[in-house]
Motif scaffolding. Structure first.
Motif, PDB file in Angstrom:
ATOM      1  N   SER A 224      -2.967  -0.227 -12.485  1.00 45.64           N
ATOM      2  CA  SER A 224      -2.656   1.127 -12.929  1.00 45.64           C
ATOM      3  C   SER A 224      -1.234   1.510 -12.530  1.00 45.64           C
ATOM      4  CB  SER A 224      -3.677   2.084 -12.322  1.00 45.64           C
ATOM      5  OG  SER A 224      -3.154   3.367 -12.223  1.00 45.64           O
ATOM      6  N   LYS A 225      -0.845   1.115 -11.330  1.00 39.41           N
ATOM      7  CA  LYS A 225       0.500   1.434 -10.849  1.00 39.41           C
ATOM      8  C   LYS A 225       1.545   0.699 -11.703  1.00 39.41           C
ATOM      9  CE  LYS A 225       3.331   1.069  -6.732  1.00 39.41           C
ATOM     10  NZ  LYS A 225       3.534   0.233  -5.533  1.00 39.41           N
ATOM     11  N   ARG A 226       1.268  -0.574 -12.000  1.00 38.79           N
ATOM     12  CA  ARG A 226       2.222  -1.334 -12.805  1.00 38.79           C
ATOM     13  C   ARG A 226       2.306  -0.761 -14.218  1.00 38.79           C
ATOM     14  NH1 ARG A 226       2.359  -7.817 -13.115  1.00 38.79           N
ATOM     15  NH2 ARG A 226       3.779  -7.497 -11.352  1.00 38.79           N
ATOM     16  N   GLN A 227       1.155  -0.379 -14.741  1.00 39.20           N
ATOM     17  CA  GLN A 227       1.154   0.203 -16.088  1.00 39.20           C
ATOM     18  C   GLN A 227       2.034   1.450 -16.129  1.00 39.20           C
ATOM     19  OE1 GLN A 227      -2.601   1.640 -17.488  1.00 39.20           O
ATOM     20  NE2 GLN A 227      -1.776   2.258 -19.466  1.00 39.20           N
ATOM     21  N   LYS A 228       1.852   2.310 -15.109  1.00 38.48           N
ATOM     22  CA  LYS A 228       2.671   3.526 -15.052  1.00 38.48           C
ATOM     23  C   LYS A 228       4.147   3.170 -14.969  1.00 38.48           C
ATOM     24  CE  LYS A 228      -0.474   6.396 -12.502  1.00 38.48           C
ATOM     25  NZ  LYS A 228      -0.604   6.924 -11.144  1.00 38.48           N
ATOM     26  N   GLY A 229       4.458   2.164 -14.135  1.00 37.84           N
ATOM     27  CA  GLY A 229       5.840   1.728 -13.978  1.00 37.84           C
ATOM     28  C   GLY A 229       6.410   1.231 -15.294  1.00 37.84           C
TER      29      GLY A 229
ATOM     30  N   PHE B 176      -4.969  -8.267  -9.808  1.00 34.49           N
ATOM     31  CA  PHE B 176      -5.980  -7.731 -10.717  1.00 34.49           C
ATOM     32  C   PHE B 176      -6.722  -6.538 -10.128  1.00 34.49           C
ATOM     33  CE2 PHE B 176      -5.570 -12.277 -11.872  1.00 34.49           C
ATOM     34  CZ  PHE B 176      -4.829 -12.049 -13.023  1.00 34.49           C
ATOM     35  N   GLU B 177      -6.229  -6.066  -9.005  1.00 35.57           N
ATOM     36  CA  GLU B 177      -6.869  -4.885  -8.453  1.00 35.57           C
ATOM     37  C   GLU B 177      -6.489  -3.668  -9.304  1.00 35.57           C
ATOM     38  OE1 GLU B 177      -5.674  -4.751  -4.406  1.00 35.57           O
ATOM     39  OE2 GLU B 177      -6.563  -6.723  -4.010  1.00 35.57           O
ATOM     40  N   GLU B 178      -7.459  -2.809  -9.461  1.00 30.54           N
ATOM     41  CA  GLU B 178      -7.279  -1.688 -10.380  1.00 30.54           C
ATOM     42  C   GLU B 178      -6.071  -0.825 -10.027  1.00 30.54           C
ATOM     43  OE1 GLU B 178     -10.495   0.952 -11.452  1.00 30.54           O
ATOM     44  OE2 GLU B 178     -11.792  -0.803 -11.663  1.00 30.54           O
ATOM     45  N   ASP B 179      -5.935  -0.543  -8.740  1.00 28.40           N
ATOM     46  CA  ASP B 179      -4.816   0.291  -8.304  1.00 28.40           C
ATOM     47  C   ASP B 179      -3.487  -0.317  -8.704  1.00 28.40           C
ATOM     48  OD1 ASP B 179      -6.231   2.274  -7.242  1.00 28.40           O
ATOM     49  OD2 ASP B 179      -5.641   1.937  -5.147  1.00 28.40           O
ATOM     50  N   PHE B 180      -3.389  -1.635  -8.461  1.00 28.56           N
ATOM     51  CA  PHE B 180      -2.141  -2.297  -8.764  1.00 28.56           C
ATOM     52  C   PHE B 180      -1.863  -2.278 -10.260  1.00 28.56           C
ATOM     53  CE2 PHE B 180      -0.157  -6.247 -10.229  1.00 28.56           C
ATOM     54  CZ  PHE B 180       1.131  -5.991  -9.789  1.00 28.56           C
TER      55      PHE B 180
ATOM     56  N   GLY C 189       0.848  -1.194   0.000  1.00 29.04           N
ATOM     57  CA  GLY C 189       0.000   0.000   0.000  1.00 29.04           C
ATOM     58  C   GLY C 189       0.877   1.234   0.000  1.00 29.04           C
ATOM     59  N   ARG C 190       0.416   2.252  -0.679  1.00 36.88           N
ATOM     60  CA  ARG C 190       1.171   3.510  -0.654  1.00 36.88           C
ATOM     61  C   ARG C 190       0.866   4.247   0.636  1.00 36.88           C
ATOM     62  NH1 ARG C 190       1.878   6.113  -6.652  1.00 36.88           N
ATOM     63  NH2 ARG C 190       3.954   5.249  -6.845  1.00 36.88           N
ATOM     64  N   TYR C 191       1.689   5.214   0.919  1.00 33.76           N
ATOM     65  CA  TYR C 191       1.464   6.150   2.027  1.00 33.76           C
ATOM     66  C   TYR C 191       1.231   5.443   3.352  1.00 33.76           C
ATOM     67  CZ  TYR C 191      -0.169   8.304  -2.289  1.00 33.76           C
ATOM     68  OH  TYR C 191      -0.328   8.712  -3.570  1.00 33.76           O
TER      69      TYR C 191
ATOM     70  N   LEU D 261       2.038  13.896  -6.824  1.00 33.09           N
ATOM     71  CA  LEU D 261       3.079  13.324  -5.960  1.00 33.09           C
ATOM     72  C   LEU D 261       3.422  11.891  -6.379  1.00 33.09           C
ATOM     73  CD1 LEU D 261       2.029  14.712  -2.453  1.00 33.09           C
ATOM     74  CD2 LEU D 261       3.796  15.557  -3.984  1.00 33.09           C
ATOM     75  N   ASP D 262       2.408  11.120  -6.746  1.00 40.44           N
ATOM     76  CA  ASP D 262       2.693   9.756  -7.211  1.00 40.44           C
ATOM     77  C   ASP D 262       3.675   9.756  -8.389  1.00 40.44           C
ATOM     78  OD1 ASP D 262       1.008   8.984  -5.257  1.00 40.44           O
ATOM     79  OD2 ASP D 262      -0.453   7.985  -6.531  1.00 40.44           O
ATOM     80  N   PRO D 263       3.496  10.640  -9.386  1.00 42.42           N
ATOM     81  CA  PRO D 263       4.476  10.636 -10.490  1.00 42.42           C
ATOM     82  C   PRO D 263       5.900  10.913 -10.011  1.00 42.42           C
ATOM     83  CG  PRO D 263       2.528  11.877 -11.124  1.00 42.42           C
ATOM     84  CD  PRO D 263       2.376  11.561  -9.668  1.00 42.42           C
TER      85      PRO D 263
END
Lengths: 587, 587
Positions: free
Chosen positions: B315-320, B309-313, B157-159, B478-480
């Protein structure tokens, strides 16, 4: 003759040092001044000890003339469906006296947070018991009243970190303690709240309703209530004015032995400046509270024994006095009254004129019961049922407003504290991290990156500045809200007594009607009571109407001010960030 | 013949299960795969137990051909004036071996927070020991690699709310633990850090310098280093391209028994979309890390066993992966290499073509030592003293950058957490208090106040919305930053090995010069070593230059993006407040 009092209720001693008294029992008092709400004396059995001052009525001279009016405050409707701390002690009709007693007992020993109010805590003089004290005297006038330690010694810091949530853990609890101390030390004054059982009597309301008040009212002293769009209103002041309070300056006397702060007052209607000290405000407040039984006299800012000359305190007090002055000049009755005009206009250097006016005010006969004589009601009498419904509605309103302003005050206080500490810290930490990054980047030995490094460094400075902006902001847009709420907390603390007087009058009307039915009172006497109750009701409703007017005016202005300040703040932050962004253009 | 290894240092067993070994002692290994950095084996005395894998060098075939190069990384200057955790294990000339040993021992048992990196944690394949594993095989290709649990199970989890201050208590410590677990479970891979003593050997750098590398380099495979304004540079890619990564979609196979996420890749130079899974990225990364000894291959986002398969994950992996792709296509050498081109261009539906390219890449001979054969340096050889100074400066730089990015990451993480929790809560509490006040005011029975009450209520809603804005913002600005920092932490973790290879080559040059002086080596042989060291140095400096270029580009862009987002945010807040302020106009 020894000072005597008659017990109004049974009181059972529960702690060492207390003595029990029975209803109607005559007790002997050692002093007419209560100590923290308690009298010391000897009961009918010869037992010596303490009993609650509000459980007895002091007998002056002829004991038979004391009115046994302990049920005076009965009300036709009961809105006491749940016990709110501020309202818990207002008796309603048919309440078991022992239940009342329990409430009162609690109140003496443990001042409830909700019974006091946030910012301006002001001890109200008890008119019936110690008028001498509240009048002051010429002899001690030169004493530095500002120094009198009727409040706790520690300075009151804003934005304390109170653990836990809700209003009960907020600074109000501290205020309550302070109030308690004040009573203990001062001993000369008793909060009106603690004695509200006999407010109807002490205010003069009862005497007036019963036709016992007498005095000559000059035409110029008439106070007119007129019928407005929304009910009775005070006739507007035909010569409205305002009064600035500026330049608090430190003055010394007795060759520097004593020092005090002098404020410069600039009333617009005379355009002549006068200098006044806090003790003058304090004295004036006492006169006004004594004179006007159903007018909510705004409280002056609380006293503070230590740190009186610290800039923060002086600035805070000045702001408080400005709010107070604004409410004084906005009030059609208060603004015009003689003692206030004397205060505003008497030359600061003419000692003789000042003392003359001071003595005149202290000897004013048109106080309390006699004040009502000056009121000229609208031609058509009010419908008492409608009045009762309005008063009950207002009572509910003040209760809700009290709760919500307390909560808002607590929230805003915490919000201010967070901005000054947490928000500032977060932005400045980010700023520092950017600075450190730019310093690390400066070691890269690459000339083409120096502009980027400078831009990142500037961004760090920008965040540092934004953190500072956050810390500076509450003073501009949250403190004024708290000042406003403090002033209104003072008004809300006044209203239970005001409502009490009106309800007392209405009860007298009902009693008189019953007496007439039973043939115990002649019709004309009852009509007089009804007429005088009408006057009290008109004055009360006019005061309520005035309260709503200034409330709407003040909250509108303050919300606008707050939002304008917030907008400026966020624009300033945006500008700073835009400045930082530009630095990257050539990086 | 049993697998043997030669001890490089004395190791004294301190715990049950360990065995002591003496320097130069030959030990027999039970497996060439270490377990969590330890080998199991039998020492010269016939004692069986564990000893640190990095204390020995595995002997392959002829034991005499193993080079005893444990002192290869000596450096003329020592910048190890204070021990930073990431750099503490890099040996410098003349260091007491027992001191090194102590460091290494610590490292095995307690992975240091600073030795791992914040976001993308990727186990690097150990080329020398387990090339089979890192190549994968066609047989297990269809297994869902995404599921392989080489990372701890809990989703990251972030933060998080880490108590305490400073980088050491930040999520890095968790990352370190995860790395530790990964080694324990995976057992097939060893972090490069733990074995960096022999990186020079394993990378093929030593073999190349000593002239042992041989292979045929086609003209088209030549990798040119040119002399630029600031020193050696990779020749620019004449056909630059980018590649988008979009539409992560869940796919199933085996009638829904297995499911995975497929990403759509859109390379601009072919304009043909291909679908790739995480395991393809993973496989590609292993090929690249194996092939290029002095190129910092960007790390792919960390694996995650659960919640894939959670959306957050997703999306985070895609950005990575997008960040990763950006760094791949930006790199003149990586962008053009065959295996990457195969990955980008091979049709997703042509299984046969994919497997062909896959096998070709896994059998690529131009890896490690042979990679250097492809490098074509600028005509003029470098001044090694200057090179050494540059490399040492860069080492200091990376250390500072590492520290400052870690700190910034921790600060930004905490700032994001505060905005999502504390800031939001504060604004929403104020909003709620305004709402409650407006509700209390609504009970005033005064028609003229209804617009004010509505305006106050709207202000409450505005603060509620502003609270929400604060909570939404970190995702935008901040995430970026944290994504960027994560990527750079990966690069910074690569550089110690890269620097190590260059320093190893330089040491060989010094040794050869000494040998020539002593008449033990002929001049031409030493010249060859110098020439090849020049090639490694050119490549290393070109890679460093490239690092600085993309660093300046990326940080500039990211800071601009961040500030633009912050400006938009504060403008949005301002607009909301302006909207609220307008409501008071008619109140």
């Amino acid at each position: 003759m020894a000072l005597q009092a008659r017990a109004l209720y049974d009181f059972n001693s529960e702690n060492p040092g207390e003595v029990s008294v029975r209803e109607s029992e005559i007790v002997t008092l050692f002093s007419q001044q209560d100590i923290d709400g308690w009298f010391e004396g000897v009961n009918g059995k010869g037992e010596r000890g303490l009993f609650p001052a509000s459980y007895v009525e002091v007998l002056r001279g002829d004991a038979s003339s004391a009115h046994n009016n302990n049920n005076s405050s009965s009300s036709g409707t009961s809105v006491e469906t749940h016990v709110d701390s501020r309202y818990a002690n207002v008796p309603s009709a048919g309440t078991d006296p022992s239940a009342n007693k329990a409430n009162k007992g609690d109140n003496f020993s443990k001042p409830n947070a909700f019974n006091t109010f946030a910012l301006p805590i002001q001890q109200q003089p008890n008119h019936a018991y110690n008028s001498q004290q509240s009048q002051g005297s010429d002899d001690d006038w030169d004493d530095d009243w500002d120094d009198s330690s009727t409040v706790a010694d520690e300075p009151v810091g804003r934005y304390r970190d109170y653990e836990g949530n809700g209003a009960s853990t907020y600074s109000l609890s501290t205020a309550a303690n302070r109030g308690g101390n004040a009573q203990g030390k001062g001993s000369a004054t008793v909060s009106r709240n603690l004695n509200r059982f006999s407010t109807f009597v002490k205010s003069g309301g009862e005497a007036f309703v019963l036709g016992e008040a007498s005095g000559f009212v000059k035409d110029g002293d008439k106070i007119c209530v007129v019928m407005g769009q929304y009910g009775p209103e005070w006739q507007e002041n035909p010569y409205p004015f305002t009064c600035g309070i500026d330049d608090p300056t430190k003055q010394t006397k007795f060759k520097g032995m004593k020092s005090y702060i002098s404020y410069k007052l600039s009333p617009t209607h005379t355009q002549t400046q006068v200098n006044r000290r806090y003790k003058h405000f304090d004295w004036l407040y006492a006169r006004l509270a004594e004179k006007f039984p159903v007018i909510s006299v705004p409280h002056i800012p609380e006293k503070q024994a230590t740190g009186r000359f610290e800039e923060d305190f002086i600035s805070k007090r000045q702001k408080g006095l400005m709010w107070w002055m604004n409410h004084m000049t906005s009030h059609p009755v208060l603004a015009r009254c003689d003692v206030f005009q004397h205060f505003l206009t008497c030359s600061s250097t003419d000692e003789k004129a000042w003392k003359q006016g001071k003595r005149k005010a202290e000897k004013d006969e048109m106080v309390g019961a006699n004040f009502f004589l000056a009121i000229s009601p609208p031609a058509a009498p009010l419908d008492f049922q409608e009045v009762e419904s309005k008063i009950d509605g207002f009572k509910t309103f003040t209760k809700r407003m009290d709760e919500s302003t307390l909560q808002l005050n607590a929230t805003v206080n915490e919000f201010a504290r967070k901005q000054i500490s947490g928000f500032k810290k977060e932005y400045q930490r980010v700023g520092l991290s950017f600075k450190i990054l730019s310093q690390a980047f400066d070691m890269d030995q690459e000339p083409y990156s120096s502009r980027l490094n400078q831009a990142i460094s500037f961004t760090g400075d920008a965040y540092e500045a934004i953190g500072e902006y956050f810390a500076e902001q509450p003073n501009k847009d949250l403190d004024p809200i708290m000042d406003l709420l403090g002033l209104y907390q003072g008004h809300l603390a006044n209203y239970p007594d005001i409502i009490h007087v009106q309800k007392g009058a209405l009860t007298k009307v009902k009693e008189s009607q019953k007496h007439v039915e039973e043939g115990k009172m002649d019709h004309s006497q009852a009509e007089g009571i009804t007429e005088r109750c009408n006057i009290i009701s008109c004055a009360t409703l006019a005061e309520i109407q005035h309260f709503h007017r200034i409330r709407v005016r003040d909250f509108k202005a303050q919300m606008q001010h707050h939002l304008q300040q917030q907008i400026s703040f966020f624009q300033k932050v945006t500008s700073k960030l835009e400045e930082a962004l530009q630095k990257y253009d050539d990086a």
